[in-house]
Design a protein around this motif. Structure first.
Motif, PDB file in Angstrom:
ATOM      1  N   ILE A   9     107.158  39.325 -11.935  1.00 11.14           N
ATOM      2  CA  ILE A   9     106.059  39.503 -10.996  1.00 11.14           C
ATOM      3  C   ILE A   9     106.459  39.098  -9.581  1.00 11.14           C
ATOM      4  O   ILE A   9     106.060  39.738  -8.601  1.00 11.14           O
ATOM      5  N   TRP A  10     107.242  38.036  -9.473  1.00  7.24           N
ATOM      6  CA  TRP A  10     107.607  37.461  -8.168  1.00  7.24           C
ATOM      7  C   TRP A  10     109.124  37.260  -8.122  1.00  7.24           C
ATOM      8  O   TRP A  10     109.635  36.210  -8.473  1.00  7.24           O
ATOM      9  N   PRO A  11     109.878  38.283  -7.698  1.00  4.42           N
ATOM     10  CA  PRO A  11     111.345  38.240  -7.781  1.00  4.42           C
ATOM     11  C   PRO A  11     112.002  37.062  -7.080  1.00  4.42           C
ATOM     12  O   PRO A  11     113.081  36.622  -7.488  1.00  4.42           O
ATOM     13  N   ALA A  12     111.371  36.536  -6.038  1.00  2.58           N
ATOM     14  CA  ALA A  12     111.980  35.402  -5.321  1.00  2.58           C
ATOM     15  C   ALA A  12     112.203  34.216  -6.229  1.00  2.58           C
ATOM     16  O   ALA A  12     113.128  33.419  -6.024  1.00  2.58           O
ATOM     17  N   ALA A  13     111.374  34.093  -7.276  1.00  5.05           N
ATOM     18  CA  ALA A  13     111.503  32.970  -8.199  1.00  5.05           C
ATOM     19  C   ALA A  13     112.776  33.045  -9.026  1.00  5.05           C
ATOM     20  O   ALA A  13     113.178  32.041  -9.634  1.00  5.05           O
ATOM     21  N   GLY A  14     113.422  34.190  -9.051  1.00  6.55           N
ATOM     22  CA  GLY A  14     114.637  34.345  -9.834  1.00  6.55           C
ATOM     23  C   GLY A  14     115.915  34.322  -9.025  1.00  6.55           C
ATOM     24  O   GLY A  14     117.012  34.506  -9.564  1.00  6.55           O
ATOM     25  N   VAL A  15     115.799  34.079  -7.737  1.00 11.30           N
ATOM     26  CA  VAL A  15     116.982  34.100  -6.870  1.00 11.30           C
ATOM     27  C   VAL A  15     117.821  32.842  -7.068  1.00 11.30           C
ATOM     28  O   VAL A  15     117.298  31.728  -7.102  1.00 11.30           O
ATOM     29  N   ARG A  16     119.115  33.041  -7.209  1.00 15.71           N
ATOM     30  CA  ARG A  16     120.083  31.945  -7.280  1.00 15.71           C
ATOM     31  C   ARG A  16     121.299  32.326  -6.445  1.00 15.71           C
ATOM     32  O   ARG A  16     121.750  33.470  -6.473  1.00 15.71           O
ATOM     33  N   ALA A  17     121.844  31.354  -5.731  1.00 19.36           N
ATOM     34  CA  ALA A  17     123.124  31.519  -5.047  1.00 19.36           C
ATOM     35  C   ALA A  17     123.962  30.305  -5.409  1.00 19.36           C
ATOM     36  O   ALA A  17     123.534  29.169  -5.186  1.00 19.36           O
ATOM     37  N   ARG A  18     125.140  30.530  -5.979  1.00 18.45           N
ATOM     38  CA  ARG A  18     125.986  29.432  -6.449  1.00 18.45           C
ATOM     39  C   ARG A  18     127.397  29.567  -5.902  1.00 18.45           C
ATOM     40  O   ARG A  18     127.900  30.662  -5.694  1.00 18.45           O
ATOM     41  N   ALA A  19     128.019  28.421  -5.722  1.00 13.82           N
ATOM     42  CA  ALA A  19     129.444  28.354  -5.395  1.00 13.82           C
ATOM     43  C   ALA A  19     129.943  27.007  -5.893  1.00 13.82           C
ATOM     44  O   ALA A  19     129.657  25.965  -5.293  1.00 13.82           O
ATOM     45  N   GLY A  20     130.648  27.008  -7.013  1.00 14.10           N
ATOM     46  CA  GLY A  20     131.127  25.755  -7.582  1.00 14.10           C
ATOM     47  C   GLY A  20     129.976  24.845  -7.968  1.00 14.10           C
ATOM     48  O   GLY A  20     129.083  25.237  -8.720  1.00 14.10           O
ATOM     49  N   ASP A  21     129.966  23.628  -7.416  1.00 15.96           N
ATOM     50  CA  ASP A  21     128.946  22.639  -7.777  1.00 15.96           C
ATOM     51  C   ASP A  21     127.676  22.757  -6.944  1.00 15.96           C
ATOM     52  O   ASP A  21     126.738  21.978  -7.122  1.00 15.96           O
ATOM     53  N   LEU A  22     127.618  23.737  -6.036  1.00 12.52           N
ATOM     54  CA  LEU A  22     126.484  23.871  -5.129  1.00 12.52           C
ATOM     55  C   LEU A  22     125.637  25.080  -5.514  1.00 12.52           C
ATOM     56  O   LEU A  22     126.159  26.143  -5.839  1.00 12.52           O
ATOM     57  N   GLU A  23     124.314  24.902  -5.462  1.00 14.23           N
ATOM     58  CA  GLU A  23     123.405  25.986  -5.833  1.00 14.23           C
ATOM     59  C   GLU A  23     122.169  25.970  -4.949  1.00 14.23           C
ATOM     60  O   GLU A  23     121.654  24.915  -4.598  1.00 14.23           O
ATOM     61  N   LEU A  24     121.702  27.166  -4.579  1.00 12.86           N
ATOM     62  CA  LEU A  24     120.407  27.355  -3.937  1.00 12.86           C
ATOM     63  C   LEU A  24     119.512  28.059  -4.944  1.00 12.86           C
ATOM     64  O   LEU A  24     119.921  29.052  -5.549  1.00 12.86           O
ATOM     65  N   ARG A  25     118.287  27.571  -5.098  1.00  8.44           N
ATOM     66  CA  ARG A  25     117.363  28.221  -6.029  1.00  8.44           C
ATOM     67  C   ARG A  25     115.920  27.996  -5.596  1.00  8.44           C
ATOM     68  O   ARG A  25     115.613  27.084  -4.847  1.00  8.44           O
ATOM     69  N   TRP A  26     115.052  28.856  -6.100  1.00  7.20           N
ATOM     70  CA  TRP A  26     113.616  28.718  -5.887  1.00  7.20           C
ATOM     71  C   TRP A  26     113.157  27.371  -6.425  1.00  7.20           C
ATOM     72  O   TRP A  26     113.575  26.956  -7.510  1.00  7.20           O
ATOM     73  N   ALA A  27     112.293  26.701  -5.680  1.00 13.35           N
ATOM     74  CA  ALA A  27     111.820  25.375  -6.081  1.00 13.35           C
ATOM     75  C   ALA A  27     110.503  25.502  -6.835  1.00 13.35           C
ATOM     76  O   ALA A  27     109.456  25.788  -6.228  1.00 13.35           O
ATOM     77  N   ASP A  28     110.525  25.304  -8.142  1.00 14.14           N
ATOM     78  CA  ASP A  28     109.282  25.235  -8.906  1.00 14.14           C
ATOM     79  C   ASP A  28     108.642  23.869  -8.663  1.00 14.14           C
ATOM     80  O   ASP A  28     109.179  23.034  -7.927  1.00 14.14           O
ATOM     81  N   ASP A  29     107.484  23.627  -9.276  1.00 17.23           N
ATOM     82  CA  ASP A  29     106.760  22.387  -8.964  1.00 17.23           C
ATOM     83  C   ASP A  29     107.532  21.127  -9.356  1.00 17.23           C
ATOM     84  O   ASP A  29     107.512  20.134  -8.623  1.00 17.23           O
ATOM     85  N   ASP A  30     108.209  21.149 -10.485  1.00 20.08           N
ATOM     86  CA  ASP A  30     108.974  19.968 -10.898  1.00 20.08           C
ATOM     87  C   ASP A  30     110.085  19.661  -9.896  1.00 20.08           C
ATOM     88  O   ASP A  30     110.307  18.507  -9.513  1.00 20.08           O
ATOM     89  N   LEU A  31     110.785  20.704  -9.471  1.00 16.43           N
ATOM     90  CA  LEU A  31     111.853  20.520  -8.493  1.00 16.43           C
ATOM     91  C   LEU A  31     111.281  20.121  -7.145  1.00 16.43           C
ATOM     92  O   LEU A  31     111.860  19.301  -6.420  1.00 16.43           O
ATOM     93  N   LEU A  32     110.130  20.663  -6.817  1.00 17.42           N
ATOM     94  CA  LEU A  32     109.488  20.327  -5.546  1.00 17.42           C
ATOM     95  C   LEU A  32     109.104  18.858  -5.482  1.00 17.42           C
ATOM     96  O   LEU A  32     109.255  18.203  -4.445  1.00 17.42           O
ATOM     97  N   VAL A  33     108.628  18.307  -6.583  1.00 15.89           N
ATOM     98  CA  VAL A  33     108.295  16.875  -6.621  1.00 15.89           C
ATOM     99  C   VAL A  33     109.549  16.034  -6.399  1.00 15.89           C
ATOM    100  O   VAL A  33     109.528  15.043  -5.650  1.00 15.89           O
TER     101      VAL A  33
END
Length: 224
Positions: A9-33
């Motif tokens: 429904i909301w593709p942004a929630a599935g976005v990931r960018a990774r390089a080795g030990d570093l990652e960018l991802r959508w922040a769900d509520d648990d991660l946001l806290v």
């Protein structure tokens, strides 16, 4: 609803960018806290203010609430007319900060401004440079951006150092209001052409190849 349903429904929630030990991802509520607690623990010295909106002023509880309320307010604003993509930064699976990109009329201009913060305990180890490169790879290689701008107050040399190291061009100085005072603010510009020139050496800064996930669905949504 499962996470798979949400991404459909909301593709942004599935976005990931990774390089080795570093990652960018959508922040769900648990991660946001978790990110709110990191911000509440401090981002900068008390006598500094790297942000035009001084959201880091206040008690730890007030700062944490500012993080959560801001992210809740911009979650729906991911589309072809307005793009606010605020991604959690994780190092070795642990949250350390936020890397964002925002702009208007994406479908026409394909232009965004990047912004970020890192918890004080995670600063000084090159994470800021690497997460900026990873966001640029997502924007230019994944989403087809034409321009990405950034900026920093003149009394925030660390942020300017990241922009210059990554290869942004200087784009002038403007005066910006900050906590009731006029302060000089340096602007930086990364065009698609310039990104292609500096991409290889920037990827080397990451220390690993870039992996993008969920980008095709988000790009289709943004391009309309």
């Amino acid at each position: 609803m499962t996470s798979t349903d949400l991404v459909r429904i909301w593709p942004a929630a599935g976005v990931r960018a990774r390089a080795g030990d570093l990652e960018l991802r959508w922040a769900d509520d648990d991660l946001l806290v978790a990110l709110a607690d990191i911000a509440a623990g401090g981002i900068h010295d008390e006598d500094q203010m790297p942000f035009a909106v001084p959201w880091t002023r206040g008690t730890p509880e007030e700062v944490a609430r500012a993080v959560v309320s801001y992210h809740w307010s911009i979650r729906p604003r991911v589309g072809p007319d307005e793009l606010h993509l605020e991604l959690a930064v994780l190092e070795n699976g642990d949250p350390v900060g936020i890397q964002g990109a925002s702009g208007s009329d994406w479908r026409v201009l394909r232009k965004v401004q990047t912004g970020s913060w890192i918890g004080r305990a995670h600063q000084g180890r090159g994470v800021g440079t690497r997460m900026r490169v990873l966001m640029l790879a997502l924007l230019f290689d994944g989403l087809g951006a034409r321009e990405a701008t950034s900026g920093a107050f003149v009394d925030n040399p660390a942020s300017s150092a990241v922009s210059r190291k990554v290869g942004y061009a200087d784009n002038g100085v403007v005066t910006v209001a900050r906590e009731g005072e006029a302060v000089a603010h340096r602007n930086y510009l990364m065009t698609r052409e310039r990104w292609l020139e500096v991409r290889e050496r920037n990827i080397e800064l990451l220390g690993a190849p870039v992996e993008l996930e969920g980008v095709e669905a988000l790009r289709a949504m943004l391009d309309g």
